[in-house]
Design an enzyme around this catalytic site. Structure first.
Site, mmCIF file in Angstrom:
data_model
loop_
_atom_site.group_PDB
_atom_site.id
_atom_site.type_symbol
_atom_site.label_atom_id
_atom_site.label_comp_id
_atom_site.label_asym_id
_atom_site.label_seq_id
_atom_site.Cartn_x
_atom_site.Cartn_y
_atom_site.Cartn_z
ATOM 1 N N ASP A 451 0.859 -1.143 0.115
ATOM 2 C CA ASP A 451 0.018 0.082 0.019
ATOM 3 C C ASP A 451 0.789 1.268 -0.093
ATOM 4 O OD1 ASP A 451 -2.240 1.417 0.003
ATOM 5 O OD2 ASP A 451 -3.305 0.260 1.605
ATOM 6 N N ASP A 516 -10.886 1.943 -3.278
ATOM 7 C CA ASP A 516 -11.273 1.557 -1.721
ATOM 8 C C ASP A 516 -12.977 1.530 -1.940
ATOM 9 O OD1 ASP A 516 -8.938 1.140 -0.528
ATOM 10 O OD2 ASP A 516 -9.023 3.348 0.500
HETATM 11 C C1 GLA Z 1 -5.729 1.774 2.253
HETATM 12 C C2 GLA Z 1 -6.175 0.647 1.446
HETATM 13 C C3 GLA Z 1 -7.228 -0.185 2.100
HETATM 14 C C4 GLA Z 1 -6.602 -0.675 3.287
HETATM 15 C C5 GLA Z 1 -6.384 0.655 4.174
HETATM 16 C C6 GLA Z 1 -5.555 0.125 5.508
HETATM 17 O O1 GLA Z 1 -6.825 2.732 2.420
HETATM 18 O O2 GLA Z 1 -6.604 1.237 0.042
HETATM 19 O O3 GLA Z 1 -7.815 -1.219 1.076
HETATM 20 O O4 GLA Z 1 -5.599 -1.384 3.238
HETATM 21 O O5 GLA Z 1 -5.346 1.418 3.575
HETATM 22 O O6 GLA Z 1 -4.751 1.356 6.158
#
Ligand code: GLA
Length: 710
Positions: A451, A516
């Site tokens: 990420d 997301d």
């Molecule tokens: C980001 C990712 C999510 C999750 C969060 C965790 O927003 O896109 O899918 O992994 O971080 O903090």
């Protein structure tokens, strides 16, 4: 006297590119449908003869692969350099053309006065017809040259192109398309987020007013780069148009001493004479065949269970084991432990950088959970956000100087985290060791969700120099190093959803987290926009919670499943909350995905024209023996009856058995066509030309049809 041909021709299955070298600055004079042998290059050159215009230069400088100020070009220069002297007016002249095949050419040009070399590499993939090209500049002198800007090769376009399809977005709403008219001047998109970004996907499509999904000429452009970038589509006053894309360099970021070079990111261009869907299919084919690691993509893409929207930071071993049980029961094949497993990470304000398992939550380490997951027949994946650090972490307390920053300026707060300076060797080593230790300690970890959750607003390195260019390269290098040491570990590119999806990162990663948003309705337009450049087999797509955590929208499980199954399917909710009906439906939906994933991930993707109240598409196997078609109603139909559904991409002469395969139960106001059409046979031409009357269904309902040739 330099010795090179007057023209260079590149050919792919269905397209030809002709580059004229005459004025010693290589210039695309034709990029379009394949030409027959009877058309000579001189014919084309003759047909493009221009004249002196009123109050204008006698001979216009060409829109060469790198048009320059030194050539007298008054559009945007392809090369901008600075040596404190005369380098700004660089004007390289062609000295060599190396054409190794009908698909590959390298042009070398030199500005002998300023001692600058520029090479343009063009590689046209015969089958997919995608052109991959880049520009490389070399300083041939001992004085220091700053590269202010070096675009990938500039692509001159035919003058009937008059529309720009732009890609826009934001967090949880990536890949939105908008079409605008080409106008006099420049359409410019600049991204300074330090990552590919949600809002400025480095891609653009240009076409004319007649082009649609299955008709007309169009050109797609995508820069394979995960840092800052610029896209420019410009109509010049003399009725010439070009597209220019490149990295947006920070001040003083790239300085070249003697014999040092800088290469632009690769620009990928796809041309289609038969509309937007074939254009996308060409990109899909290219990505699948040339960018992805075939070891992973030839295998079925396992169903994911991801813990994030299920439990967020509330990690607890027993609860996680229960989630694993339920996920396995639903049909999951890979369990991904998201954010929250490492030291101090009980919320998003602390812990990033301290990549050791938090023993207060996992007293016996991750071993018991991993063993449990594996015993349920699932693979185990884990989340990292390596490039980041929370000020509240052991790492930051020990090395506050390890972050990117700009001297004397306060850091903007962004999710309570700062960006580590990966251009420092010690940071690279630290991160490699941390990740490698986790992977070595737990050899059953076969997947990383990588990420990157903040923009790089303060991009200075330890010398105070802007560093996004090097940082981006170092991210690639770190991932590559981990992959070399752990070749069986797959890596997903995530950046607050889809802010790092591009052909650059795809050369190092195996899946993307598209957005997301797990809201199935929003996902329909996100996934549609995504499909213009990117194939479905990489597209992470999850069945989210009943009430979407981001939009609050309540969407029934059948629709959530129908939308998620057309990517790399997964689920991301607390499965303890599933009703009996939802669990059973999820099991059926996942079983259907498993049955059809070979087709979803290898077939040709066909968009069906939008009518504002529904989003539809199909996937057809390359031999046209089978297909899946999706109809997703969004709002009530405008008339009392919906329109017909016109299938696409089938073989007109084949006979297909048509079946509604999803949902398994459907509420209908009155007996519809489905009661007698289901399971019947129809020719491809009937399905495509006549189309099928759609039933009256509730908005937010998805129907999936299969067609199989008899
Ligand atoms: C980001 C990712 C999510 C999750 C969060 C965790 O927003 O896109 O899918 O992994 O971080 O903090």
């Amino acid at each position: 006297m330099a010795n090179y041909p007057e023209f260079v021709q590149l050919n792919a299955r269905n397209c030809t590119i002709i580059i004229r070298c005459k004025s010693a600055t290589p210039e695309i004079i034709y990029y379009g449908q394949a030409l027959s042998n009877t058309t000579s290059l001189h014919m084309l050159a003759h047909l493009s003869t221009r004249q002196e215009a009123k109050c204008a230069v006698v001979h216009e400088p060409p829109i060469s692969l790198s048009p320059c100020l030194g050539d007298g070009f008054t559009g945007h220069p392809g090369i901008t350099i600075d040596d404190g002297d005369i380098a700004w007016s660089v004007s390289p002249k062609l000295i060599e053309v190396e054409q190794s095949s009908q698909q590959s050419v390298v042009f070398t040009s030199i500005d002998a006065h300023r001692h600058i070399q520029i090479r343009h590499q063009l590689e046209l993939d015969y089958e997919s017809q995608v052109l991959a090209c880049s520009s490389i500049i070399t300083n041939l002198n001992s004085r220091l040259v700053t590269v202010v800007d070096l675009a990938a090769p500039t692509i001159a376009l035919p003058d009937h192109i008059n529309r720009i399809m732009a890609f826009e977005g934001r967090w949880s709403h990536e890949f939105q398309t908008r079409t605008l008219d080409l106008f006099l001047g420049a359409y410019v998109r600049e991204n300074r987020k330090g990552k590919t970004s949600h809002d400025n996907f480095p891609g653009v499509i240009v076409h004319d007013e007649h082009t649609h999904e299955y008709h007309g000429e169009c050109y797609g452009f995508h820069l394979g780069w995960s840092g800052n970038h610029r896209t420019r589509v410009e109509l010049l006053p003399e009725q010439r148009t070009y597209v220019q894309m490149g990295e947006l360099l920070g001040s003083g970021e790239v300085k070249l001493s003697l014999n040092e070079r800088y290469a632009s990111p690769t620009l990928y261009v796809s041309y289609s004479s038969s509309g937007l869907t074939p254009l996308s299919q060409q990109f899909h084919q290219f990505v699948r065949q040339h960018l992805l690691d075939s070891r992973f993509h030839s295998k079925p893409r396992p169903v994911h269970y991801n813990t994030w929207e299920g439990i967020y930071f509330n990690h607890d071993v027993d609860a996680l084991k229960t989630l694993a049980d339920k996920a396995a029961l639903a049909g999951a094949e890979r369990f991904v432990l998201d954010d929250g497993w490492f030291n101090g990470r009980r919320h998003d304000k602390a812990g990033l950088g301290d990549w050791q398992v938090d023993n207060s939550v996992y007293p016996d380490g991750l071993g018991p959970l991993i063993q449990h997951v594996v015993s349920k027949g699932m693979q185990f994946g884990i989340w990292f956000e390596p490039e980041m650090v929370n000020p509240d972490s052991e790492l930051y307390r020990a090395h506050p100087d390890w972050v990117l920053s700009t001297q004397g300026n306060e850091q903007l707060n962004f999710r309570h985290q700062l960006v580590l300076d990966l251009t420092r060797k010690e940071v690279q080593e630290y991160l490699y060791e941390q990740i490698a230790t986790v992977l070595n300690t737990y050899p059953d970890i076969s997947y990383i969700k990588w990420d990157m959750n903040r923009d790089i607003n303060h991009s200075g390195d330890k010398f105070g120099v802007s560093a996004v260019h090097k940082q981006t390269q170092q991210v690639y290098a770190l991932i590559a190093r981990i992959k070399r040491a752990h070749p069986n570990v797959e890596i997903e590119s995530c950046s607050s959803g889809g802010a790092r999806i591009d052909f650059g990162i795809l050369q190092h990663t195996d899946r993307v987290w598209t957005s997301d948003s797990n809201d199935a309705l929003d996902r329909l337009s996100i996934q549609r926009g995504y499909s213009f450049f990117l194939p479905s087999n990489l597209m992470g797509s999850h069945v989210g919670p009943r009430d979407c955590h981001i939009t609050g929208r309540h969407i029934k499980i059948e629709t959530r499943i129908a939308v998620a199954m057309f990517g790399h399917m997964g689920m991301e909710m607390d499965p303890r909350e599933l009703s009996g009906h939802e669990m059973k439906t999820l099991q059926q939906g996942i079983a259907l995905y498993k049955e059809k994933r070979h087709l979803i991930h290898s077939g040709d993707y066909f968009r069906i024209n939008n009518d504002d109240i529904s989003i539809s598409f199909g996937i057809v196997s390359q031999d046209k023996a089978e297909g899946l078609f999706s109809y997703n109603s969004i709002t009530e139909t405008k008339r009392t009856q919906p329109k017909k559904y016109r299938f696409v991409g089938l073989d007109a002469r084949k006979t297909y058995r048509l079946k509604l395969i999803w949902p398994t139960q459907l509420y209908e106001y009155s007996p519809s066509i489905l009661s007698f059409i289901n399971g019947e046979c129809f020719t491809g031409e009937a399905l495509m030309q006549m189309g099928m009357q759609l039933p009256i269904i509730f908005p937010q309902t998805s129907l999936v049809f299969s067609v199989n040739s008899e």
